[in-house]
Design a protein around this motif. Structure first.
Motif, PDB file in Angstrom:
ATOM      1  N   SER A   1       0.834  -1.208   0.000  1.00 32.65           N
ATOM      2  CA  SER A   1       0.000   0.000   0.000  1.00 32.65           C
ATOM      3  C   SER A   1       0.864   1.253   0.000  1.00 32.65           C
ATOM      4  CB  SER A   1      -0.926   0.016   1.217  1.00 32.65           C
ATOM      5  OG  SER A   1      -1.903  -0.979   1.107  1.00 32.65           O
ATOM      6  N   LEU A   2       1.920   1.239   0.799  1.00 33.99           N
ATOM      7  CA  LEU A   2       2.823   2.392   0.834  1.00 33.99           C
ATOM      8  C   LEU A   2       3.524   2.594  -0.501  1.00 33.99           C
ATOM      9  CD1 LEU A   2       4.285   1.882   4.392  1.00 33.99           C
ATOM     10  CD2 LEU A   2       2.862   3.797   3.640  1.00 33.99           C
ATOM     11  N   GLU A   3       3.953   1.510  -1.139  1.00 31.10           N
ATOM     12  CA  GLU A   3       4.600   1.630  -2.451  1.00 31.10           C
ATOM     13  C   GLU A   3       3.637   2.178  -3.495  1.00 31.10           C
ATOM     14  OE1 GLU A   3       6.702  -1.675  -4.020  1.00 31.10           O
ATOM     15  OE2 GLU A   3       7.937  -1.917  -2.227  1.00 31.10           O
ATOM     16  N   GLU A   4       2.397   1.686  -3.480  1.00 36.42           N
ATOM     17  CA  GLU A   4       1.416   2.175  -4.442  1.00 36.42           C
ATOM     18  C   GLU A   4       1.100   3.647  -4.206  1.00 36.42           C
ATOM     19  OE1 GLU A   4      -1.025  -1.868  -5.587  1.00 36.42           O
ATOM     20  OE2 GLU A   4      -1.871  -0.537  -4.074  1.00 36.42           O
ATOM     21  N   MET A   5       0.995   4.035  -2.935  1.00 39.72           N
ATOM     22  CA  MET A   5       0.754   5.445  -2.636  1.00 39.72           C
ATOM     23  C   MET A   5       1.888   6.312  -3.173  1.00 39.72           C
ATOM     24  SD  MET A   5      -0.782   5.041   1.226  1.00 39.72           S
ATOM     25  CE  MET A   5      -0.641   6.765   1.628  1.00 39.72           C
ATOM     26  N   ASP A   6       3.111   5.848  -3.001  1.00 40.82           N
ATOM     27  CA  ASP A   6       4.268   6.589  -3.495  1.00 40.82           C
ATOM     28  C   ASP A   6       4.233   6.709  -5.018  1.00 40.82           C
ATOM     29  OD1 ASP A   6       6.759   7.940  -3.139  1.00 40.82           O
ATOM     30  OD2 ASP A   6       7.771   6.122  -3.843  1.00 40.82           O
TER      31      ASP A   6
END
Length: 145
Positions: free
Chosen positions: A22-27
Motif C-alpha cells: 500500500s505504501l509503495e502504491e501510494m508513493d
C-alpha cells in the motif's frame, strides 16, 4: 478458481506485506500526480485531462491510506511487528520468510483474505492504470476548447 475461504489467512507476513505494498502504491500514485502537475499542459483540454489524472490519483491515494489505517489498527499487525523484536528476531524472520515462500509456491497470485496478493510491479501498474483511466475521460462535446 480458488475461493477466498479455501486459502490460508494465517500467512505470517501477509499484513506487513499488504502495508508495504500500500505504501509503495501510494508513493507511485503521488509520483504520477507530481509528474502531471509539473508537466506544462497546453490548452484547456490538456489542463482538464491533467486535472482528472491528479484527481483520480488523489482518490486512489486516499483509498489506500484508509486501507492502511485499517491495517495499522489491527492487533494482528502489532503482534506480527512485535514478533520481529527481541532475541529471536532472526528465527522469527526466517520462519516468516519460509511460510511466505511455501504460501506463494502453493497459491501463487491467488486471493488472500479477499485481497489479491500482488507483485512489486503493481505499484507502478497502479500509477499507469490511473494515467490510462484519466486519458479515457470522455467529454460531452459541449466543451469549448
Amino acid at each position: 478458481a480458488i475461493s477466498c475461504s479455501s486459502l490460508s489467512s494465517s500467512m505470517s507476513n501477509t499484513l506487513l506485506e499488504r502495508a508495504r505494498l500500500s505504501l509503495e502504491e501510494m508513493d507511485a500514485l503521488e509520483g504520477a500526480a507530481v509528474e502531471a502537475l509539473t508537466t506544462k499542459a497546453s490548452g484547456a483540454k490538456a489542463v482538464s485531462e491533467r486535472d482528472h489524472l491528479v484527481s483520480k490519483a488523489s482518490k486512489e491515494v486516499q483509498e489506500r491510506a484508509r486501507n492502511l489505517k485499517r491495517l495499522y489498527d489491527q492487533s494482528d499487525l502489532r503482534e506480527e511487528v512485535s514478533s520481529f523484536r527481541g532475541s529471536a528476531v532472526f528465527a522469527n524472520f526466517y520462519g516468516a520468510l519460509k511460510d511466505t515462500r511455501e504460501y506463494h509456491a502453493r497459491y501463487g497470485d491467488a486471493l488472500d483474505g479477499g485481497v489479491l496478493v500482488r507483485s512489486d510491479d503493481d505499484a507502478a501498474d497502479a500509477a499507469d492504470r490511473v494515467r490510462r483511466e484519466a486519458e479515457s475521460v470522455s467529454f460531452s462535446g459541449g466543451e469549448v476548447w
